[in-house]
Motif scaffolding. Structure first.
Motif, PDB file in Angstrom:
ATOM      1  N   GLU A  32      13.197  97.121 124.385  1.00 54.48           N
ATOM      2  CA  GLU A  32      14.406  96.854 125.155  1.00 54.48           C
ATOM      3  C   GLU A  32      15.136  95.602 124.696  1.00 54.48           C
ATOM      4  N   ASN A  33      14.411  94.682 124.084  1.00 56.90           N
ATOM      5  CA  ASN A  33      15.022  93.423 123.670  1.00 56.90           C
ATOM      6  C   ASN A  33      15.086  93.353 122.152  1.00 56.90           C
ATOM      7  N   ASP A  34      16.269  93.018 121.650  1.00 54.85           N
ATOM      8  CA  ASP A  34      16.449  92.991 120.202  1.00 54.85           C
ATOM      9  C   ASP A  34      16.012  91.663 119.603  1.00 54.85           C
ATOM     10  N   GLY A  35      16.109  90.595 120.390  1.00 55.74           N
ATOM     11  CA  GLY A  35      15.752  89.293 119.851  1.00 55.74           C
ATOM     12  C   GLY A  35      15.534  88.284 120.956  1.00 55.74           C
ATOM     13  N   THR A  36      14.914  87.151 120.598  1.00 58.25           N
ATOM     14  CA  THR A  36      14.544  86.149 121.585  1.00 58.25           C
ATOM     15  C   THR A  36      15.088  84.782 121.178  1.00 58.25           C
ATOM     16  N   VAL A  37      15.576  84.035 122.170  1.00 57.37           N
ATOM     17  CA  VAL A  37      16.049  82.677 121.931  1.00 57.37           C
ATOM     18  C   VAL A  37      15.331  81.768 122.925  1.00 57.37           C
ATOM     19  N   VAL A  38      14.838  80.629 122.461  1.00 57.14           N
ATOM     20  CA  VAL A  38      14.190  79.655 123.350  1.00 57.14           C
ATOM     21  C   VAL A  38      15.096  78.434 123.454  1.00 57.14           C
ATOM     22  N   ILE A  39      15.396  78.026 124.688  1.00 54.81           N
ATOM     23  CA  ILE A  39      16.250  76.845 124.889  1.00 54.81           C
ATOM     24  C   ILE A  39      15.605  75.916 125.916  1.00 54.81           C
TER      25      ILE A  39
END
Lengths: 394, 377
Positions: free
Chosen positions: A195-202
């Motif tokens: 379901e998720n194409d990519g991940t970003v951590v902030i």
């Protein structure tokens, strides 16, 4: 030469004649053909089993990353990838419980933040995790080096294994999240799921700037990640936390959270039955092929079996040889298929960015299925040996 | 003669031939099923479009796929209404909310479609008739395919969505596709009440119905000129191409079922090859005799090809029947529009012939060993 009364026992005392082994090697082209046939059936089973596990693992991987013993979330949260946050003061209540070493928040967004690929200017939904950079809650070693820079506003760390159209590999120097400029300070390798194409951590401050609490005030917490003090009793502490927080929160061990997610995925997705069916077809086709092979071998070697019978070898021994041969055929098919599937898992895993891994469990299950499939067909084919009449041979 | 020989060889050992046919049957069923999913997934994504009546779709330029359509101003739709070709321009609002009345205290996400109840946009007359219920305040219609974790979907039940209490005004049959685990219809007024941060003048999609006899491509061109650059207009074929490309290339669907397709094809080839090669080696003396009496390699190869064809044809038709059954089960379980089409049958049939050809070619090498001199060895 005087035949012993029960020649089948002889080999136990006078060296082992590997009859099954010799039968197998007697006709090399046939061996190649049979291991090819059985191998492809095994390969089909392995691919289907591997895909099924990849499907479930991809959605569980992120939960495994959580760096805590006990997790706090809304009781109404029915799956991990859905926003259902709770007030931060409830996590503070948990932190005050004796036996708790630390309790820090994870903030998350699955459907709210759009990443703008700087290469082509297109916007894509991404999964975003955020935490206080001084108190990280994800155990990704690659993150640790960049935590200091994550304290700055509008910085992010991106997933190099995100789907390629996001343009995160190699990480660009800057990009945009919901139209807001973001400096990319590092990257990690994680990967997408279905379901998720990519991940970003902030950092938590950047998160609060991008998605402020609609009611004002401090951010609501998606998940409380709690570590226990060494030497404390996990069960007792878990109970104490449950008593300390409102009843609309669930206090879960990591295993419980994984189980909740696994159950959700199994309930709603049709992936389980789809891949189970593929595995079953592989099994049945493999059985047909191995039956065919064993039956033909037996037909060709019928004179030899009849001769052995005439010499006084018992049916039991002959059946045993046939079963041994089936096991050897199974191995001759399984080993190349297993090696090829390791290669295929690598290639498909890299292309589709799926966590396709050849595990011991997968190897064991497929080996078991292969042995089972060959033994069943050997049992079906062995009637031919039993019915061998020495007189007919001549 | 070739046919007669092939037939004789196959019917000589009926049990073995039956086994071969069973293996080919399974491989072909698997090809059908993998292909079915390969096509059903994009079709699941097309579900709402397939079951609504419109000729053109207006979307934002940031349109990704149905569930992630972006927003654009309602005024664009109002302007489209002024075009002489347009009969109806219906706005759609999409949102996601928490259904706080699920089973076990869970709050699953519900996909909310906001519309004007006066617009008869659905292909099903049943749904169109029910729409008037939505004019009542805080009343929703629930898709009957909504998962059981949402609790009972009985008409008259009051449920909590986000912080609002709403009443179930009825159920309709459309299917949830990939919109979510549950889908509800609400009026545009109730939609902005549910989502206070949304405004009526920002819509997600515009459905355009053209006047009878108007050519959609022509109308699309004139609407593009009329509306300017900040919207995107799809004709139905363009929309289908776009959505299918999304599901097969952006997600893992293509690779997953594509690789399943290839492996099941190879398994089919292996099964037929196994049978052919054994038959050839068993009949090797006979083949050698034929060679000795003057039949050429072409004749022998032809016989093997016909044997391969007979086996796969015998497997194909039962497999087609079984696949129809499997499709019916998938349809019932998922409400995805998995239907057998002429092109799909033709495609699998061609693949089946290729299976026969590949396995025949492979087993011809054993045939070359047919040496008349060996007969007297």
């Amino acid at each position: 030469m005087i035949a012993t009364l029960r020649p089948g026992r002889e080999r136990r005392f006078f060296g082992f004649v590997p009859l099954a082994w010799r039968n197998l090697l007697a006709n090399k082209p046939r061996l190649l053909r049979s291991s090819g046939g059985i191998g492809f059936a095994v390969l089909l089973m392995l691919m289907q089993l591997g895909f099924e596990r990849a499907f479930f693992n991809a959605s569980l991987e992120v939960i495994r990353l959580l760096d805590g013993d006990i997790l706090l979330q809304r009781a109404s949260k029915y799956r991990f990838a859905t926003k259902d946050p709770f007030p931060g003061r409830d996590l503070e209540a948990a932190r005050a419980v004796p036996g708790v070493a630390s309790a820090w928040p994870l903030y998350a967004a699955w459907h709210e933040l759009f990443w703008r690929n700087p290469a082509d200017g297109e916007n894509f939904l991404v999964r975003v995790f955020a935490f206080d950079p001084d108190h990280p809650v994800l155990s990704l070693p690659e993150l640790d080096a960049n935590l200091k820079d994550l304290r700055d506003l509008d910085t992010a760390i991106v997933d190099r294994r995100a789907r390629r159209f996001l343009g995160m590999d190699p990480p660009p120097p800057a990009a945009e999240l919901n139209g807001s400029k973001i400096k990319i300070i590092g990257s990690f390798a994680f990967g997408p799921d279905f379901e998720n194409d990519g991940t970003v951590v902030i950092g938590d401050r950047t998160f609060a700037k991008l998605l402020p609490n609609p009611l004002g005030g401090p951010l609501d917490v998606e998940l409380g990640v709690i570590k226990l003090a060494s030497g404390s009793n996990p069960i007792a502490v878990k109970q104490a936390i449950t008593a300390a927080v409102p009843t609309d929160l669930a206090v879960l061990t990591k295993a419980q959270l994984l189980e909740l997610e696994r159950k959700f995925q199994a309930d709603v997705s049709s992936a389980g039955p789809i891949f189970a069916m593929g595995t079953l077809v592989g099994f049945v086709v493999g059985m047909l092929i191995s039956y065919q092979i064993i039956y033909t071998d037996l037909a060709e070697q019928q004179p030899q079996y009849a001769t052995m019978k005439a010499m006084g070898y018992r049916t039991r021994y002959l059946v045993q040889v046939v079963l041994e041969q089936a096991i050897l055929s199974a191995l001759a098919g399984w080993i190349p298929a297993w090696l090829v599937s390791i290669l295929l898992f690598r290639i498909v895993g890299a292309v589709a960015l799926l966590p396709l891994h050849m595990t011991m469990e997968l190897a064991f299950i497929s080996l078991l299925l292969t042995l089972f499939m060959c033994l069943i067909s050997a049992i079906l084919a062995v009637r031919r040996v039993i019915s061998t009449d020495p007189a007919e041979v001549f | 003669m070739r046919f007669a020989l092939a037939w004789r060889i196959l019917t000589y050992d009926k049990g073995r031939t039956a086994l071969a046919v069973a293996g080919v049957f399974l491989a072909i069923v698997l090809v059908f099923v993998q292909l079915g999913f390969f096509i059903a997934v994009p079709q699941g994504g097309m579900l709402l479009y397939d079951r609504t009546r419109f000729d053109l779709l207006i979307a934002s330029t940031s349109y990704e796929y149905q569930v992630q359509p972006g927003e654009f101003p309602l005024s664009r739709l109002d302007r489209a209404k002024t075009a002489p070709e347009v009969a109806l321009a219906a706005p759609l609002y999409f949102g996601s909310a928490k259904w706080r009345s699920g089973e076990d205290g869970k709050a699953p996400d519900v996909f909310v479609i906001g519309l004007d109840p006066r617009d008869r946009i659905f292909a099903s007359a049943d749904i169109n008739l029910q729409l008037s219920v939505l004019d009542r305040t805080n009343t929703v219609l629930v898709d009957s395919m909504t998962r059981s974790m949402f609790g009972p979907l009985t008409t008259g039940r009051t449920v909590e969505i986000d912080d609002d209490k709403v009443k179930i005004g009825g159920n309709y049959v459309l299917g949830t596709g990939f919109m979510g685990l549950g889908v509800i219809l609400v009026s545009a007024q109730n939609f902005v009440h549910l989502f206070p941060y949304r405004q009526l003048d920002q819509i997600n999609l515009g459905l355009i119905q053209l006047k009878p006899g108007v050519d959609p491509d022509h109308a699309a061109a004139s609407l593009r000129a009329l509306l300017g650059g900040d919207t995107r207009i799809f004709t139905r074929p363009e929309l289908e191409t776009h959505e299918t490309a999304y599901w097969t290339t952006r997600t893992s669907v293509g690779l997953l079922f594509g690789s399943g397709l290839i492996i099941s094809f190879i398994v089919g080839v292996m099964v037929v090859y196994q049978i052919l090669a054994t038959q050839v080696s068993r009949q090797l003396p006979q083949f050698a005799t034929l060679k000795a009496v003057g039949y050429g390699d072409r004749f022998l190869n032809g016989t093997v090809i016909i044997m391969a064809l007979l086996i796969v044809l015998a497997g194909f038709f039962p497999a087609l029947a079984a696949a129809l059954g499997v499709y019916a089960v998938i349809r019932e379980e998922t409400l995805l529009p998995v239907e057998m089409s002429g092109t799909r049958i033709a495609a699998v049939f061609v693949a089946t012939l290729a299976m026969a050809a590949a396995s025949a070619l492979l087993s011809m090498s054993s045939l070359r060993r047919a040496d008349p001199a060996d007969l007297f060895g």
